[in-house]
Design an enzyme around this catalytic site. Structure first.
Site, PDB file in Angstrom:
ATOM      1  N   GLU A  32       0.844  -1.214   0.000  1.00 37.47           N
ATOM      2  CA  GLU A  32       0.000   0.000   0.000  1.00 37.47           C
ATOM      3  C   GLU A  32       0.869   1.250   0.000  1.00 37.47           C
ATOM      4  OE1 GLU A  32      -3.206  -0.129  -0.710  1.00 37.47           O
ATOM      5  OE2 GLU A  32      -2.785  -2.275  -0.806  1.00 37.47           O
ATOM      6  N   TRP A  71       1.494   1.952  -3.433  1.00 38.50           N
ATOM      7  CA  TRP A  71       0.472   2.739  -4.148  1.00 38.50           C
ATOM      8  C   TRP A  71       0.727   4.229  -3.959  1.00 38.50           C
ATOM      9  CZ3 TRP A  71      -2.936   1.869  -7.879  1.00 38.50           C
ATOM     10  CH2 TRP A  71      -3.300   0.563  -8.152  1.00 38.50           C
ATOM     11  N   TRP A 123     -20.805  14.338 -18.069  1.00 37.33           N
ATOM     12  CA  TRP A 123     -21.119  14.301 -16.639  1.00 37.33           C
ATOM     13  C   TRP A 123     -22.418  15.051 -16.371  1.00 37.33           C
ATOM     14  CZ3 TRP A 123     -18.300  10.886 -14.236  1.00 37.33           C
ATOM     15  CH2 TRP A 123     -16.960  10.691 -14.578  1.00 37.33           C
ATOM     16  N   ASN A 177     -10.450   3.100   3.443  1.00 39.21           N
ATOM     17  CA  ASN A 177     -10.192   2.982   2.007  1.00 39.21           C
ATOM     18  C   ASN A 177     -11.296   2.230   1.257  1.00 39.21           C
ATOM     19  OD1 ASN A 177      -8.433   3.180  -0.394  1.00 39.21           O
ATOM     20  ND2 ASN A 177      -8.420   0.957  -0.210  1.00 39.21           N
ATOM     21  N   TRP A 218     -15.642  13.355 -11.417  1.00 41.17           N
ATOM     22  CA  TRP A 218     -14.683  12.945 -10.384  1.00 41.17           C
ATOM     23  C   TRP A 218     -14.042  14.160  -9.726  1.00 41.17           C
ATOM     24  CZ3 TRP A 218      -9.494  14.284 -10.990  1.00 41.17           C
ATOM     25  CH2 TRP A 218      -9.092  14.679 -12.273  1.00 41.17           C
ATOM     26  N   TRP A 266      -8.983   9.231  -7.461  1.00 32.45           N
ATOM     27  CA  TRP A 266     -10.259   9.631  -8.092  1.00 32.45           C
ATOM     28  C   TRP A 266     -10.271   9.276  -9.574  1.00 32.45           C
ATOM     29  CZ3 TRP A 266     -14.905  10.356  -6.392  1.00 32.45           C
ATOM     30  CH2 TRP A 266     -15.101  10.677  -5.043  1.00 32.45           C
TER      31      TRP A 266
HETATM   32  P1  FAD Z   1      -3.090   1.817   5.195  1.00 31.56           P
HETATM   33  O1  FAD Z   1      -3.945   0.770   4.603  1.00 31.56           O
HETATM   34  O2  FAD Z   1      -2.566   1.580   6.549  1.00 31.56           O
HETATM   35  O3  FAD Z   1      -1.897   2.067   4.172  1.00 31.56           O
HETATM   36  C1  FAD Z   1      -0.641   2.613   4.567  1.00 31.56           C
HETATM   37  C2  FAD Z   1      -0.336   3.857   3.753  1.00 31.56           C
HETATM   38  O4  FAD Z   1      -0.224   3.534   2.378  1.00 31.56           O
HETATM   39  C3  FAD Z   1      -1.396   4.923   3.831  1.00 31.56           C
HETATM   40  O5  FAD Z   1      -1.247   5.707   4.993  1.00 31.56           O
HETATM   41  C4  FAD Z   1      -1.172   5.704   2.551  1.00 31.56           C
HETATM   42  O6  FAD Z   1      -0.115   6.627   2.672  1.00 31.56           O
HETATM   43  C5  FAD Z   1      -0.747   4.617   1.593  1.00 31.56           C
HETATM   44  N1  FAD Z   1      -1.895   4.126   0.823  1.00 31.56           N
HETATM   45  C6  FAD Z   1      -2.759   3.161   1.169  1.00 31.56           C
HETATM   46  N2  FAD Z   1      -3.657   2.952   0.186  1.00 31.56           N
HETATM   47  C7  FAD Z   1      -3.359   3.815  -0.791  1.00 31.56           C
HETATM   48  C8  FAD Z   1      -3.927   4.094  -2.073  1.00 31.56           C
HETATM   49  N3  FAD Z   1      -4.970   3.399  -2.567  1.00 31.56           N
HETATM   50  N4  FAD Z   1      -3.365   5.059  -2.826  1.00 31.56           N
HETATM   51  C9  FAD Z   1      -2.301   5.760  -2.385  1.00 31.56           C
HETATM   52  N5  FAD Z   1      -1.719   5.539  -1.182  1.00 31.56           N
HETATM   53  C10 FAD Z   1      -2.239   4.578  -0.392  1.00 31.56           C
HETATM   54  N6  FAD Z   1      -4.819   8.671   0.456  1.00 31.56           N
HETATM   55  C11 FAD Z   1      -4.198   9.769   0.926  1.00 31.56           C
HETATM   56  O7  FAD Z   1      -3.188   9.635   1.640  1.00 31.56           O
HETATM   57  N7  FAD Z   1      -4.648  11.018   0.623  1.00 31.56           N
HETATM   58  C12 FAD Z   1      -5.739  11.215  -0.150  1.00 31.56           C
HETATM   59  O8  FAD Z   1      -6.102  12.366  -0.411  1.00 31.56           O
HETATM   60  C13 FAD Z   1      -6.447  10.074  -0.633  1.00 31.56           C
HETATM   61  N8  FAD Z   1      -7.572  10.213  -1.371  1.00 31.56           N
HETATM   62  C14 FAD Z   1      -8.218   9.085  -1.821  1.00 31.56           C
HETATM   63  C15 FAD Z   1      -9.371   9.221  -2.606  1.00 31.56           C
HETATM   64  C16 FAD Z   1     -10.065   8.101  -3.067  1.00 31.56           C
HETATM   65  C17 FAD Z   1     -11.300   8.267  -3.930  1.00 31.56           C
HETATM   66  C18 FAD Z   1      -9.602   6.814  -2.741  1.00 31.56           C
HETATM   67  C19 FAD Z   1     -10.323   5.593  -3.223  1.00 31.56           C
HETATM   68  C20 FAD Z   1      -8.440   6.665  -1.984  1.00 31.56           C
HETATM   69  C21 FAD Z   1      -7.741   7.783  -1.520  1.00 31.56           C
HETATM   70  N9  FAD Z   1      -6.572   7.655  -0.748  1.00 31.56           N
HETATM   71  C22 FAD Z   1      -5.925   8.779  -0.303  1.00 31.56           C
HETATM   72  C23 FAD Z   1      -5.938   6.339  -0.572  1.00 31.56           C
HETATM   73  C24 FAD Z   1      -6.333   5.547   0.689  1.00 31.56           C
HETATM   74  O9  FAD Z   1      -7.722   5.489   0.827  1.00 31.56           O
HETATM   75  C25 FAD Z   1      -5.732   6.128   1.976  1.00 31.56           C
HETATM   76  O10 FAD Z   1      -4.354   6.354   1.819  1.00 31.56           O
HETATM   77  C26 FAD Z   1      -5.917   5.151   3.141  1.00 31.56           C
HETATM   78  O11 FAD Z   1      -7.279   4.881   3.342  1.00 31.56           O
HETATM   79  C27 FAD Z   1      -5.325   5.755   4.395  1.00 31.56           C
HETATM   80  O12 FAD Z   1      -5.575   4.943   5.492  1.00 31.56           O
HETATM   81  P2  FAD Z   1      -4.397   4.184   6.233  1.00 31.56           P
HETATM   82  O13 FAD Z   1      -3.299   5.137   6.549  1.00 31.56           O
HETATM   83  O14 FAD Z   1      -5.014   3.456   7.376  1.00 31.56           O
HETATM   84  O15 FAD Z   1      -3.914   3.181   5.116  1.00 31.56           O
END
Ligand code: FAD
Length: 483
Positions: A281, A284, A312, A347, A365, A388
């Site tokens: 993650e 990502w 849209w 997420n 979006w 997005w």
């Molecule tokens: P964990 O599951 O613990 O993951 C660890 C770290 O990995 C996160 O803290 C984050 O830095 C990174 N990460 C995890 N999933 C993703 C992902 N899909 N894409 C990019 N990085 C990821 N994340 C943001 O940090 N900022 C945003 O503005 C943001 N906007 C989002 C918008 C949408 C529509 C979606 C679907 C996802 C978005 N995310 C965003 C990605 C993701 O949802 C969050 O990073 C995650 O939910 C954060 O929770 P966590 O720290 O517990 O994640």
């Protein structure tokens, strides 16, 4: 005889609000010169990407924490406001600094500003050094076989992981030389970053501890308590099995290198269950930064140009219902209310509410991106934009156009016992599990027993799932076939 004081080195803090594993600060500390740490609140961020309300709340507390930590080393954090390049140059003049250091940012406007500033300062004889403090692999270091950027995650992550050695995180400096008289500083309280009328930040205060110590604690708790169950648990929004490190990472209160090292150490001593899945993650996050760097228009325009002409909808009532968590679909509404209350959303639910906005409501979006930007404490230009676009099907590695999340099935699968919905949509708490995710199917007695009057206590669905799904499929297919 008094020694002539050495000219100071300015450390420009930006998205690296920490002392440990901060290469710019470490470099300045090792120089033996007096250190002038500064944070500049830049009111001139171009476009709509100045920090939103939730980010400003976080920034206030993160700066307070950083300021306290630096004060502990006898080195006050200087706060200035205005155009960053102008304010920085003023500080160089005031202090007679001969060197400026910072850690790199990767948003297109920051890159443009920093490269001009670096060239100008160097031309004036000021030494400028910049460092990587935010990524495991900077975007220009990862290339496909043909030398271009990656657009698909799996090969990208494989390429990054191959031979990756982020190195050992550096400890915080134990000592910083300082100027006998520090330069003037604004007062943090005067910046007005906190909401006052109304003060909507109660839920944020209850949920988070911004700052380096809070970030470290989150990581330790997550590794000790949750990482082993992360691969299966990360999809269930009622379970606290993700790290919640995202805002800490965005503000640079912790580095991916520190997370990487702690996770690897945990894998050696406690077993590796869940560690790879969690680090993926972080991958990502790296991928999103890679995309924004190589496609700097990404926050404004779709990566797939066909979507520029997408039809849209512009239904303001639907957008308001989505924003307020009043769509009539419990899992969607729970997510939007969690976001409003805490500045964060799980997420899995981000994907569900995102899909609902762009597919069921056919709203752009960019409307979702803007709302998230204002309300998320982890609002991040790269992660938010790329996610997005991924949801809308116009970005890299995007979800196929025909994938339309069914909000009822998503709720029943990932919140089967309804704990998440009952927490955030309490007016439905009395409904039995079998109808909780589709209250409009409940019979009148069940509704009455649960104290729910649809259309009064909780809305009817703003769109009907089957019809909305078909409309989305037709509209998305048109763009796909329109060559
Ligand atoms: P964990 O599951 O613990 O993951 C660890 C770290 O990995 C996160 O803290 C984050 O830095 C990174 N990460 C995890 N999933 C993703 C992902 N899909 N894409 C990019 N990085 C990821 N994340 C943001 O940090 N900022 C945003 O503005 C943001 N906007 C989002 C918008 C949408 C529509 C979606 C679907 C996802 C978005 N995310 C965003 C990605 C993701 O949802 C969050 O990073 C995650 O939910 C954060 O929770 P966590 O720290 O517990 O994640």
């Amino acid at each position: 005889m008094f020694a002539v004081p050495k000219p100071p080195v300015i450390v420009w803090f930006r998205q690296d609000l920490r002392l440990a594993d901060n290469p710019a600060l470490g470099h300045a500390a090792q120089s033996g010169r007096p250190v002038v740490p500064v944070y500049i609140l830049d009111d001139h961020t171009p476009g709509p990407w100045a920090p939103g309300g939730a980010s400003r709340w976080w920034l206030h507390h993160s700066l307070a924490a950083l300021s306290g930590a630096l004060a502990g080393l006898g080195c006050p954090l200087i706060l200035r406001r205005g155009r960053a390049d102008v304010a920085l140059r003023a500080l160089v003049r005031e202090t007679g600094a001969e060197a400026v250091v910072w850690n790199r940012c990767y948003e297109p406007h920051a890159i443009a500003r920093d490269s001009t500033l670096k060239a100008d300062l160097k031309a004036e004889g000021i030494a400028v050094d910049s460092f990587n403090a935010a990524l495991l692999a900077e975007p220009w270091t990862v290339k496909t076989g043909t030398g271009g950027p990656y657009k698909v995650f799996t090969p990208f992550w494989k390429a990054v992981r191959e031979g990756l050695d982020p190195g050992r995180p550096e400890p915080a400096p134990r000592h910083l030389a300082t100027l006998p008289t520090p330069p003037d500083s604004d007062r943090l309280a005067d910046w007005g970053l906190l909401p006052t009328r109304p003060d909507w930040a109660g839920g944020l205060r209850d949920s988070w501890t911004p700052g380096e110590a809070g970030a470290r604690q989150r990581l330790e708790d997550f590794l000790a308590r949750a990482v082993a169950r992360y691969p299966e648990g990360r999809d269930y929004p009622a379970q606290p099995l993700t790290s919640r490190l995202s805002p800490h990472l965005h503000f640079g209160e912790i580095s991916p290198r520190q997370i990487w090292a702690a996770a690897q150490a945990q894998a050696k001593t406690q077993g590796s269950d869940g560690v790879d899945s969690f680090l993926r993650e972080l991958g990502w996050r790296e991928f999103c930064h890679h995309l924004l760097y190589h496609f700097p228009f990404l926050s404004e325009r779709p990566l797939n140009p066909k979507f520029e002409a997408f039809a849209w909808d512009d239904n303001a009532g639907h957008l308001a219902a989505w924003q307020r968590g009043l769509t009539g679909y419990p899992i969607v509404d729970a997510g939007m209310r969690e976001l409003w209350a805490t500045g964060w959303m799980h997420n899995r639910v981000r994907m569900v509410v995102g899909s609902f906005l762009v597919k069921h409501l056919l709203l752009p979006w960019t409307a979702g991106q803007a709302w998230f930007w204002d309300t998320l404490v982890d609002a991040d230009l790269a992660n938010n934009t790329a996610s997005w676009q991924w949801i809308a099907g116009c970005g890299a590695d995007a979800a196929p156009y025909f994938r339309v999340f069914n909000p009822v099935l998503q709720g029943e699968k990932f919140d089967a016992k309804g704990d998440y919905v009952r927490r955030w949509v309490p007016e439905l708490a009395g409904l039995p599990d079998r109808v909780l995710h589709q209250p409009w199917t409940a019979d009148p007695i069940t509704l009455r027993t649960a104290g729910v009057r649809l259309g009064h206590d909780y809305p009817h669905p703003v769109v009907e799932h089957k019809a909305a799904r078909q409309r989305a499929l037709d509209t998305f297919a048109a763009i796909r076939d329109d060559n």
